[in-house]
Scaffold this active site. Structure first.
Site, PDB file in Angstrom:
ATOM      1  N   SER A 144      -2.144   2.560   3.714  1.00  3.53           N
ATOM      2  CA  SER A 144      -1.307   1.691   4.550  1.00  3.53           C
ATOM      3  C   SER A 144      -1.846   1.643   5.975  1.00  3.53           C
ATOM      4  O   SER A 144      -1.819   2.646   6.697  1.00  3.53           O
ATOM      5  CB  SER A 144       0.139   2.205   4.567  1.00  3.53           C
ATOM      6  OG  SER A 144       0.854   1.549   5.593  1.00  3.53           O
ATOM      7  N   SER A 145      -2.303   0.472   6.379  1.00  4.38           N
ATOM      8  CA  SER A 145      -2.857   0.336   7.724  1.00  4.38           C
ATOM      9  C   SER A 145      -1.780   0.602   8.773  1.00  4.38           C
ATOM     10  O   SER A 145      -1.970   1.379   9.711  1.00  4.38           O
ATOM     11  CB  SER A 145      -3.438  -1.070   7.897  1.00  4.38           C
ATOM     12  OG  SER A 145      -3.793  -1.291   9.228  1.00  4.38           O
ATOM     13  N   ASN A 146      -0.599  -0.021   8.607  1.00  2.00           N
ATOM     14  CA  ASN A 146       0.426   0.171   9.640  1.00  2.00           C
ATOM     15  C   ASN A 146       0.900   1.621   9.664  1.00  2.00           C
ATOM     16  O   ASN A 146       1.204   2.172  10.720  1.00  2.00           O
ATOM     17  CB  ASN A 146       1.582  -0.824   9.450  1.00  2.00           C
ATOM     18  CG  ASN A 146       2.507  -0.448   8.320  1.00  2.00           C
ATOM     19  OD1 ASN A 146       3.405   0.363   8.490  1.00  2.00           O
ATOM     20  ND2 ASN A 146       2.294  -1.026   7.137  1.00  2.00           N
ATOM     21  N   HIS A 176       0.814  -1.213   0.000  1.00  2.00           N
ATOM     22  CA  HIS A 176       0.000   0.000   0.000  1.00  2.00           C
ATOM     23  C   HIS A 176       0.848   1.263   0.000  1.00  2.00           C
ATOM     24  O   HIS A 176       0.886   2.001   0.985  1.00  2.00           O
ATOM     25  CB  HIS A 176      -0.959  -0.020   1.196  1.00  2.00           C
ATOM     26  CG  HIS A 176      -2.102  -0.960   0.994  1.00  2.00           C
ATOM     27  ND1 HIS A 176      -2.723  -1.638   2.014  1.00  2.00           N
ATOM     28  CD2 HIS A 176      -2.751  -1.316  -0.147  1.00  2.00           C
ATOM     29  CE1 HIS A 176      -3.703  -2.387   1.518  1.00  2.00           C
ATOM     30  NE2 HIS A 176      -3.738  -2.214   0.213  1.00  2.00           N
ATOM     31  N   GLU A 225      -6.208  -7.433   3.402  1.00  2.00           N
ATOM     32  CA  GLU A 225      -5.819  -8.516   4.310  1.00  2.00           C
ATOM     33  C   GLU A 225      -7.047  -9.094   5.006  1.00  2.00           C
ATOM     34  O   GLU A 225      -7.173 -10.317   5.157  1.00  2.00           O
ATOM     35  CB  GLU A 225      -4.805  -8.005   5.345  1.00  2.00           C
ATOM     36  CG  GLU A 225      -4.303  -9.118   6.235  1.00  2.00           C
ATOM     37  CD  GLU A 225      -3.387  -8.623   7.335  1.00  2.00           C
ATOM     38  OE1 GLU A 225      -2.616  -7.664   7.121  1.00  2.00           O
ATOM     39  OE2 GLU A 225      -3.451  -9.212   8.435  1.00  2.00           O
TER      40      GLU A 225
HETATM   41  S1  SF4 Z   1       3.772  -5.143   7.689  1.00  2.00           S
HETATM   42 FE1  SF4 Z   1       3.935  -7.101   8.735  1.00  2.00          FE
HETATM   43  S2  SF4 Z   1       2.354  -8.397   7.805  1.00  2.00           S
HETATM   44 FE2  SF4 Z   1       2.665  -6.627   6.449  1.00  2.00          FE
HETATM   45  S3  SF4 Z   1       4.190  -7.335   4.973  1.00  2.00           S
HETATM   46 FE3  SF4 Z   1       5.322  -6.342   6.628  1.00  2.00          FE
HETATM   47  S4  SF4 Z   1       5.871  -8.034   8.042  1.00  2.00           S
HETATM   48 FE4  SF4 Z   1       4.250  -8.772   6.684  1.00  2.00          FE
END
Ligand code: SF4
Length: 366
Positions: free
Chosen positions: A274-276, A70, A169
């Protein structure tokens, strides 16, 4: 633009006004780790290598199902530099082939599944369409898929904690057992997705046969609170042996937590998808009250830094680091004596390259 910010500061803090000019940022703290995680590196390399191999073998260009990761810049570069076509539905490939032909290109029959994973119906459709597939799903997402399959087979109802029912996801994991899965919001979710169930009110068919799984990239704190809340509601709630949040998500959030006391403002280099990355932005905002999302250095607004002397910079697991380095260069240009502080540890994790799998009918008969 800056003048307006000065006026606002004057109004708020008139008695002890020490307004600093923009460009007087003295320290820039760079989060470590930040940027690409092992899953993203694996997925992007898989696309680049597959694109070059297909070209050399005369098989035409390749396609990717959904954005490989993302981040807008990553996707644009793969399109521009490797002629990759991105589709949101495998059935769109036929139209994409016609478009490519009109442009004098040959779009072949190899498709890469993105790092976010796909549901079994997508794999099935790829087989029906006779596509060669390369599965670039992050192994940590695959782990959650395997848990979903296992618990569903054992008759559990799955509460899948996610930040949106529309995230790839979540779609993929839910697809492993759609009839037995309810997607539950994290406590404090800031998205307004009416499809998400509320952890306070969600109901399950049998409260003694329920398991909680999570999206890999959520806020650590909010996820812990949500699981605890669900445990209070369902005392026999099962949790997998290790939690589903990935190391990259946790490490990037930890780095922000450690930097926060040193900085007056935060910049988070991330795409909104991007969730993270968006969880980093929320965390940075909670900790400093002055965090801003940028796609790249062009988005920086000096109004954000009135009165600030230090800025923290972090980036999502899908953000290329050259975008962060452009931010550093931007502040160095404003203040050649800028101190760049980078503490912490890089991750030392590498994921194996995924294999190219021919369509079922082309598999050798054994
Ligand atoms: S953020 Fe975490 S789940 Fe997503 S690709 Fe990277 S290691 Fe894998």
């Amino acid at each position: 633009m800056y003048h307006g910010a000065v006026e606002r500061v004057k109004q708020r803090e008139a008695p002890r006004l020490t307004v600093r000019m923009p460009g007087m940022i003295e320290k820039l703290y760079l989060a470590k780790p930040r940027g690409f995680c092992a899953g993203v590196v694996m997925a992007i390399d898989a696309v680049k290598e597959a694109a070059e191999e297909a070209k050399q073998a005369g098989e035409g260009d390749i396609a990717v199902y959904h954005d490989i990761v993302h981040n807008r810049t990553v996707v644009d570069r793969l399109e521009d530099e490797h002629s990759v076509t991105f589709v949101e539905r495998l059935d769109d490939l036929e139209q994409a082939r016609r478009t490519a032909a009109r442009q004098g290109r040959n779009l072949g029959s190899t498709v890469v599944f993105s790092a976010h994973g796909v549901s079994p119906v997508v794999r099935q459709r790829a087989a029906e369409l006779g596509l060669t597939t390369i599965d670039a799903t992050c192994p940590l997402v695959t782990k959650v898929h395997n848990e979903a399959k296992r618990y569903a087979q054992q008759g559990y109802h799955i509460l899948l904690v996610g930040d949106s029912t529309q995230h790839q996801e979540v779609i993929g994991t839910r697809g492993e057992a759609p009839e037995q899965t309810t997607v539950v919001s994290v406590v404090g979710n800031r998205k307004h997705d009416p499809e998400l169930a509320d952890p306070l009110t969600v109901e399950v068919p049998d409260p003694d046969k329920v398991v909680v799984l999570t999206q890999t990239t959520l806020s650590v704190d909010d996820t812990m609170k949500t699981v605890e809340l669900l445990r209070q509601r369902f005392p026999n709630l099962v949790t997998p042996p290790s939690d589903d949040l990935c190391f990259a998500t946790k490490n990037r959030q930890d780095a922000v937590r450690q930097m926060a006391p040193n900085v007056d403002a935060f910049l988070v280099v991330t795409s909104t998808a991007s969730s993270n990355g968006m969880r980093l932005l929320e965390l940075a905002q909670d900790l400093t009250g002055n965090a801003h999302r940028i796609e790249c250095a062009d988005d920086i607004d000096l109004d954000w830094f009135a009165g600030a002397t230090s800025v923290g910079v972090t980036s999502a697991a899908s953000t290329p680091d050259d975008l962060v380095q452009q931010v550093v260069a931007y502040f160095q240009q404003l203040n050649p004596a800028l101190q760049v502080v980078e503490e912490g540890e890089w991750e030392n994790i590498v994921f194996r390259k995924p294999k190219k799998v021919p369509p079922p009918e082309a598999l050798p008969v054994t």
